[in-house]
Design an enzyme around this catalytic site. Structure first.
Site, PDB file in Angstrom:
ATOM      1  N   MET A   1       0.808  -1.221   0.000  1.00 26.07           N
ATOM      2  CA  MET A   1       0.000   0.000   0.000  1.00 26.07           C
ATOM      3  C   MET A   1       0.842   1.272   0.000  1.00 26.07           C
ATOM      4  O   MET A   1       0.306   2.367  -0.142  1.00 26.07           O
ATOM      5  CB  MET A   1      -0.922   0.012   1.223  1.00 26.07           C
ATOM      6  N   LYS A   2       2.158   1.144   0.156  1.00 32.53           N
ATOM      7  CA  LYS A   2       2.989   2.318   0.382  1.00 32.53           C
ATOM      8  C   LYS A   2       3.559   2.876  -0.927  1.00 32.53           C
ATOM      9  O   LYS A   2       3.514   2.238  -1.968  1.00 32.53           O
ATOM     10  CB  LYS A   2       4.113   1.977   1.360  1.00 32.53           C
TER      11      LYS A   2
END
Length: 383
Positions: free
Chosen positions: A187-188
């Site tokens: 998700m980063k």
């Protein structure tokens, strides 16, 4: 794009820039699969140069980085650790695993970061750590937090999971406390092809023990450097080191960091401009970035009127084939939070944020055409 999106638009996709498979294949071909491979060392050098920190240690996840930090502080049953309730479960779990009592305080209404004005009142003789969480890559008020921590001689552990490339008054997030933790999960902004993280050791007194804990509790690194005569078990620890394959994927992302960040910032700014009139009309609240902060476009969110409107908006966007989502269930209202912690202040802003915040798609590879469709769908909801 037509009024009906032909395919589902995701909230997020893992960052992929093109050389990940090549670097992974090189690692396999060269059998460079040990804990301290070529690409792991390259990743640590990148973090040193980019963040201006001396000791970034690549680990298997940000969750593990937080757990190592708790062990390094020798957190024990009966100790108290102050943190916001508006955070991911790993922030609390790391210290609950050591037997600590979690003391949750509210977040600021503008940034959704720890409210520094509530910190002093939450400190007791049992307080052993303060854990500010830099939400959405926007910094907490670190000058005030660090000053209070120094006055009480309490170490600060920065949860900077959202915050690679973000800064506060020119200092990289994760480099101001005794330790900081970073995430490179899918998700980063940049990712390690699955899970990955870093423990940033800013207070050198923790470094030697951190290396031991990351290497199964052994002195392996010191032995390899010729500082120890034999390789042996020294302390508690586990297999926390990032794998060579994850490091190869991550370094490919790091090489393209400037391009990745430029694209994400463009998307973030497009949303911000397009929704200004909705905010001016009082329909929504937009993210706020204090002057001292340089954010990283990790998340773009809006806050709506109430939970009923939030749920209606999410359902409407799903009908448009757009994935949007709320974020954390506050720790203090969860079963685990009630078991392992308690409120150190009123948590009204936290509850309101959890009920009204909605995240919109932002990721590398999200095209301007796709974003235009999302923008039009959002505006239709309020039309």
């Amino acid at each position: 794009m037509s009024d009906t999106s032909p395919t589902l638009l995701h909230l997020n996709r893992p960052t992929k820039v093109g050389r990940e498979a090549e670097y992974i294949a090189e690692v396999v071909a060269n059998e460079d699969l040990g804990e301290y491979s070529k690409y792991l060392l390259k990743c640590e050098t990148f973090l040193k140069d980019m963040m201006g920190c001396a000791h970034p240690l690549l680990v298997s996840s940000c969750t593990h980085a937080l757990e190592i930090a708790a062990m390094l502080l020798d957190i024990k049953p009966g100790d108290e650790v102050i943190m916001p309730s508006f955070t991911f479960v790993s922030t609390g779990n790391a210290f609950a695993l050591r037997g600590a009592t979690l003391v949750f305080i509210d977040v600021r209404r503008d940034t959704l970061c720890m409210d520094e004005t509530l910190l002093e009142a939450a400190i007791t003789p049992k307080t052993r750590a303060i854990v500010p969480v830099h939400y959405a890559g926007i910094a907490c008020a670190m000058d005030e937090i660090m000053a209070i921590a120094r006055n009480h001689n309490i170490p600060v552990i920065e949860d900077a999971a959202h915050s690679i490339f973000a800064s506060y008054k020119g200092r990289a997030l994760g480099t101001m406390g005794a330790m900081g933790t970073l995430s490179f999960d899918i998700m980063k902004n940049i990712c390690a092809g699955g899970q990955g993280g870093a423990l940033v050791v800013n207070d050198a007194q923790y470094l030697a023990r951190a290396e031991i804990m990351i290497n199964k509790g052994t002195n392996r690194l010191a032995f390899q450097r010729g500082e120890e005569s034999q390789y042996e078990w020294k302390d508690i620890g586990s297999f926390y080191a990032m794998s060579a394959l994850n490091a190869a994927y991550l370094y490919a992302n790091m090489e393209e960091a400037e391009t990745i960040q430029s694209h994400r910032m463009m998307l973030w700014n497009n949303y911000h401009r397009a929704f200004k009139w909705l905010a001016d009309a009082g329909h929504i609240t937009l993210p706020f970035v204090p002057e001292a902060c340089e954010h990283n476009a990790h998340i773009y969110f809006i806050r709506v009127k109430d939970r009923t409107q939030r749920d209606a908006f999410i359902a409407f966007m799903r009908e448009q084939n757009v994935t949007v989502a709320f974020h954390f269930v506050p720790l203090h209202v969860s079963a685990g939070g009630k078991q392992y912690g308690g409120a150190g202040s009123a948590l009204d802003v936290t509850v309101e944020a959890a009920d009204t915040l909605v995240r919109l798609p932002v990721f590398y590879g999200f095209s301007l055409e796709e974003q235009r469709y999302v923008l039009e769908a959002v505006l239709r909801f309020w039309a």
